[in-house]
Write an enzyme that holds these catalytic residues in place. Structure first.
Site, PDB file in Angstrom:
ATOM      1  N   ASP A 118       1.028  -1.100  -0.138  1.00 41.02           N
ATOM      2  CA  ASP A 118      -0.035   0.111   0.046  1.00 41.02           C
ATOM      3  C   ASP A 118       0.753   1.258  -0.061  1.00 41.02           C
ATOM      4  O   ASP A 118       2.012   1.255   0.458  1.00 41.02           O
ATOM      5  CB  ASP A 118      -1.047  -0.167   1.184  1.00 41.02           C
ATOM      6  CG  ASP A 118      -0.154  -0.018   2.549  1.00 41.02           C
ATOM      7  OD1 ASP A 118       0.705  -0.691   2.693  1.00 41.02           O
ATOM      8  OD2 ASP A 118      -0.455   0.886   3.489  1.00 41.02           O
ATOM      9  N   GLU A 183      -0.062  -0.818   5.708  1.00 38.73           N
ATOM     10  CA  GLU A 183       1.150  -0.375   6.558  1.00 38.73           C
ATOM     11  C   GLU A 183       0.911   1.185   6.991  1.00 38.73           C
ATOM     12  O   GLU A 183       1.263   1.735   7.986  1.00 38.73           O
ATOM     13  CB  GLU A 183       2.390  -0.781   5.837  1.00 38.73           C
ATOM     14  CG  GLU A 183       3.566  -0.685   6.849  1.00 38.73           C
ATOM     15  CD  GLU A 183       4.298   0.849   6.970  1.00 38.73           C
ATOM     16  OE1 GLU A 183       4.896   0.913   8.170  1.00 38.73           O
ATOM     17  OE2 GLU A 183       3.953   1.620   6.007  1.00 38.73           O
TER      18      GLU A 183
END
Lengths: 494, 494
Positions: A118, A183
């Protein structure tokens, strides 16, 4: 086998390894364009985990990772980690976590590479020189959101394994992957998943490798520490709804005035933390640390120029590094509930919430910090004799992480860097927080190494994030070499 | 004509007027539902001037106003006042200003009614109990955005004129309308338009009437003063872009810390303004003022309960009113450029801009206040020895406005209120700013009266704004009566 025979055998093994390495390096060099194209494909996906509108992209991203690993013959799973609760009470599915396994030889070490795919938000109009989702190579720098943080490092690890496979070489260690997609917004659901898989997926893992950070200079680095983070909300609530400042100004003690007043007691103008007990808890700087910092390659002026400030808080290398890595800091991030748009609204906000965080270092303890901050702010607030109400909440309490740089895992890292770059690495720490490192350590009890390949000027989280082609390709070689080095660690020293 | 004949003539005129008034009142009562429907139609238009997405609605709103006045036979113009520059440099067409004229008898006074039909933003999810754009009558209160501020008062004025027309009665004064659509965002373009039309549309205007305010209690009121407003931006700029608080926290003096530090020097915890020179400039409270405030109907407890605070800055009526009306205040509205969303972003904002305003009162002068604030903030900032840069800008400098309550315009107002409500009005001031009053006064040199019909609890600018049916209908009668009273003012006292 006598000693002489043993020497010869070892020599042959050594030559064989050297030979392997050269072939692997050649393979990597020959496949550079393929690696760049793979990165282009991944960067093109706007896998922004903070924007729920982009959640389908994020799901697609995780599926792409899984598919890539499946095609390599790995044992791949997309692990459902449940749902995310949104501020409005609704829920949204979290991106699945990809786990994969290559090799299961019990005589070998097993490493688990952690990474994330991400990204932080990025818009062209934020000040990007190029489309953040269209990988653009300018003079050997590949610009794009998520290049350095953390898509290229994840791909480099995958390509490292793939190189062994392509050359029909047996992997020197078993390699597992654990790739997540949340994250950038706090790794929602990952702690629980790690706990749940402690005795399954993680049970045979000897070492955990994280490459979600960067070098400090042009010299390769190994990272042995991160700061933790205690993130606070301080909410001051007064009137039952926002008021017109003309009609009510002069009649009510405004929550915003109170909040500004208490925030101003956190930090001195020179940056000293004023909350009693915080500085006192910090481990003193040892002579060895001082020496270590002194030896690190770090250009203070370059760092200053990069930030664009007139002068830094400290103008010598050791103080500056120490205050970024091993002293706590308070940052006030912003105020929610007040007027933050352009224009000239004349509002008395009824409820305002300051967001600030304190970076944790050894030997601070988040639970203690929570008490210290809460008690201090309430005592400061009480002195104001305000009719408003104060609520202090600690919403994140992530501990710092610190590794032993003498550990065989780090010795192996040094050897790998020596092999690829022909120099000693800097041993550095991160000022930021990678909470998952501490979780891995606490849950599995296994050792962790952080092996960055990101450049010191990659601009993670900023506009114009990039990964240099050099770091990407040499980084892939580093990972190949490192797998070899880890294989040399005697099985007992895990 | 001898004295006796004159007396009889005056008596007949007086009876005739009384008769007219009764017929007009009857007409208003008979047409209540029509008035409510007209308000419903106007409230349904989301004429939010602060949201450029709603600009087409705002244009439509102005066209509706013009059309309504045209159908009444007025001389109507939609005056182009140019374009609005947006923060990104683009431009957007400003809503036209509607001017209208009913009657042009040079032997009569000419009044100009100023009003606005744009509204503050409103969303159901802000905490509205009803759809803000669907007029909803609950127990005689008509809820909807823009009801009290300022659509119902504008309609009440239009209906007042229409009632005379419907009963074929000649208007006692010439009535002009000047209705704008940008009041809620600073009346862009209106100052220039007033200046431009000084010798045309405004040349024959004797009095200006503004009904863009509210009563203080259930007792009708006349407003004779408003506070001005000096709106400041204080911008602190440091790094050239936002930084990660983990990576850079401890290395740079954060702009947010500096900004909080200087904002905290503006106001004491008890609400006293700390900027040297401000309090000193304020006209002292005279005995007459004290007496006047003492006589005003105002329920401190009700006011306190309405705000929802535990205690107010002052708990006696005179101090509280004085500090809302004739003492300056500082309100900090918010900070732009910092993190103001939900969540836990760990950012060091590179450039943060505080928005705060100081309500002006006699004898403060905006130009002096600008110097005082700028000098003070820079001196406070200099003491911090920060590497960051401070920029202080005054973006609005609106003077206070104060009228003579003995003026015939106010005497006429008292008489009209006496006629409709059978009581003396409270003479009140507004804590807020209606800059256009001061502009009208400065440009035309004509007298202004503020004649509110909004209730004391209408929640202008807040959630659940309303206008009571009572105030709307009786307010219409008040305007009818007032036109009659203004006609009695001898032509020379203008």
């Amino acid at each position: 086998m006598n000693l002489q025979t043993l020497s010869i055998v070892l020599l042959v093994i050594s030559y064989a390894q050297a030979f392997h390495y050269i072939k692997l390096v050649q393979y990597v060099d020959d496949h550079q364009e393929e690696y760049v194209e793979a990165l282009r494909d991944w960067v093109a996906i706007e896998s922004d985990s903070s924007n729920i509108q982009k959640r389908p992209e994020l799901h697609r991203m995780m599926e792409m990772v899984a598919q890539k690993l499946r095609l390599m013959g790995g044992t791949v799973e997309l692990v459902d980690i449940g749902e995310q609760e949104l501020p409005d009470g609704q829920t949204i599915t979290l991106p699945k976590v990809v786990t994969a396994q290559f090799g299961s030889d019990p005589s070998k070490h097993t490493v688990c590479v952690y990474g994330h795919v991400d990204v932080q938000p990025a818009k062209l109009e934020d000040g990007w020189a190029t489309d953040p989702y269209n990988l653009t190579d300018i003079s050997g720098n590949m610009y794009g959101r998520g290049t350095s943080d953390n898509k290229a490092p994840v791909l480099a690890w995958i390509h490292a394994v793939k190189a062994y496979q392509a050359l029909s070489m047996v992997l020197p260690v078993n390699v597992k992957f654990l790739i997540e997609g949340m994250e950038e917004t706090g790794s929602n659901g990952l702690d629980a998943m790690i706990l749940a898989q402690r005795d399954t997926f993680l049970s045979d893992v000897d070492y955990i490798i994280i490459s979600d950070c960067g070098w400090l200079s042009r010299r390769p680095a190994l990272t042995y520490g991160t700061r933790g983070n205690c993130y606070f909300f301080a909410e001051v609530e007064g009137p039952k709804q926002d008021l017109h400042s003309g009609v009510y100004g002069g009649a009510v003690i405004e929550p915003m005035t109170d909040l500004i007043g208490i925030l101003d007691t956190l930090i001195s103008p020179s940056g000293r933390i004023l909350i009693p007990g915080i500085q006192e808890a910090v481990a003193p700087l040892s002579d060895e640390e001082w020496k270590m910092y002194q030896d690190i390659e770090f250009d203070v002026n370059h760092f200053k120029n990069k930030t664009g400030v007139n002068h830094l808080m400290y103008n010598n290398k050791v103080d500056l590094l120490a205050h970024r890595w091993r002293y706590p800091t308070v940052s006030i991030h912003g105020i929610m509930g007040a007027f933050s748009d352009p224009g000239t609204k004349t509002v008395i906000p009824a409820k305002v919430t300051a967001k600030f965080s304190i970076r944790q270092v050894p030997d601070m303890d988040p639970a203690t910090v929570k008490k210290q901050v809460t008690h201090y702010l309430h005592s400061v607030f009480a002195k104001r004799k305000s009719p408003n109400k104060l609520k202090v909440t600690m919403v994140i309490g992530a501990k710092p992480w610190l590794a032993d740089t003498q550990h065989p895992l780090y010795e192996a890292g040094k050897a790998a860097i020596k092999r690829v770059f022909n120099m000693e690495p800097d041993l550095i720490r991160e000022g930021g927080t990678i909470p998952i490192a501490r979780t891995f350590q606490d849950v599995t009890g296994k050792s962790i190494i952080m092996m960055p390949i990101g450049g010191f000027d990659d601009g993670m989280h900023s506009q114009n994030e990039k990964m240099s082609r050099y770091n990407y390709i040499e980084g892939t070689k580093l990972f190949i070499a490192y797998l070899n080095e880890v294989a040399q660690i005697t099985k007992t020293s895990g």
